[in-house]
Scaffold this active site. Structure first.
Site: not given
Length: 284
Positions: A52, A96, A119
């Site tokens: 990412k 994460q 997200d």
């Protein structure tokens, strides 16, 4: 059979984002900022985060990586999120997953400001998706799947779609997006009886169950479109999806490969959400 090439489409998405960010930087003197928080030393998480961060650099997003120990307290993590919520240089916050067991994951996600929830995991963002609100930050995997349909001109209006899996991250937001596109949607889960009866009549099947080779050739109709969200290991320890590729390949019309299908699209849509959050916040 036609392959829905996630590597190719994700590169197109990244190229478009890069160009837009260059134009914004020239005009506004600013670029989007993404904060990534890691807790613990999960190897898979490290690989995902590194990918990412690398792709952020590629498109011109400034990323900051905050690595915390596996024994970090929940309060310390929440304090960091609060600090980032109040940081004008940060447009997106990504925590994460998975988090260490002693931390309440829903509580952590809830702490992220809705406009920075890149997200798309917050309940409010899922609610916006259900309502068709264009400001919603859509969960990245469903958003990526929708982008694949667009790229390959797969019209969902009036189609019978079966979604296998009801997770908050994939199944539920995917179902809402499909309904908004005018599809007729059946959602199956581990309790569903006779799943093959549902899948055999489906024009489109989206499988996100985390079971290797779950969907087989005798469960689909000719020329069906299959989206394989799963990443598993088979008995030979090879990466495979939730679809038994060998048994369906003679029947399907379109299919996503594993790897190289949905996975690259998920990260591309994270970048897209970060740009969108920046534009929403800066009113650009």
């Amino acid at each position: 059979m036609k392959i829905l090439d996630g590597k190719y489409v994700s590169q197109k998405v990244r190229d478009s984002i890069k160009q837009e960010i260059l134009e914004i930087k020239e005009k506004e003197g600013k670029v989007p900022g993404l904060a990534v928080i890691q807790a613990g030393d999960n190897l898979a998480s490290k690989i995902y985060v590194n990918s990412k961060i690398k792709q952020c650099a590629e498109v011109g997003i400034e990323s900051k990586n905050f690595i915390m120990s596996a024994d970090v307290s929940e309060k310390e993590l929440l304090d960091k999120i609060e600090e980032l919520n109040n940081d004008d240089t940060i447009d997106g916050i990504l925590v994460q997953l998975p988090l260490p067991d002693h931390i309440d994951t829903p509580k952590v996600i809830e702490a992220i400001e809705i406009g920075k929830d890149v997200d798309g995991f917050k309940p409010e963002n899922l609610g916006k998706v259900v309502l068709g609100d264009e400001t919603a930050l859509i969960s990245c995997t469903p958003a990526g799947i929708l982008r694949l349909f667009e790229e390959y001109n797969i019209d969902l209006e009036g189609k019978d779609v079966v979604v296998i899996g009801r997770s908050n991250i994939v199944g539920k937001p995917m179902t809402a997006l499909l309904i908004n596109e005018g599809a007729t949607v059946t959602v199956c889960n581990s309790k569903t009886k006779n799943i093959s009866e549902k899948t055999k009549t489906a024009d489109v099947i989206i499988v996100a169950v985390g079971k290797a080779n779950f969907l087989t050739g005798d469960m689909i109709k000719k020329d069906a479109v299959i989206i394989d969200v799963g990443i598993n290991r088979d008995q030979d320890n090879k990466i495979c999806g939730d679809v038994d590729y060998e048994s369906v390949k003679e029947t399907v019309g379109f299919i996503t490969p594993v790897p190289g299908g949905v996975g690259p699209m998920t990260i591309a849509m994270l970048l897209n959400n970060t740009l969108k959050a920046f534009k929403n916040g800066k009113k650009i």
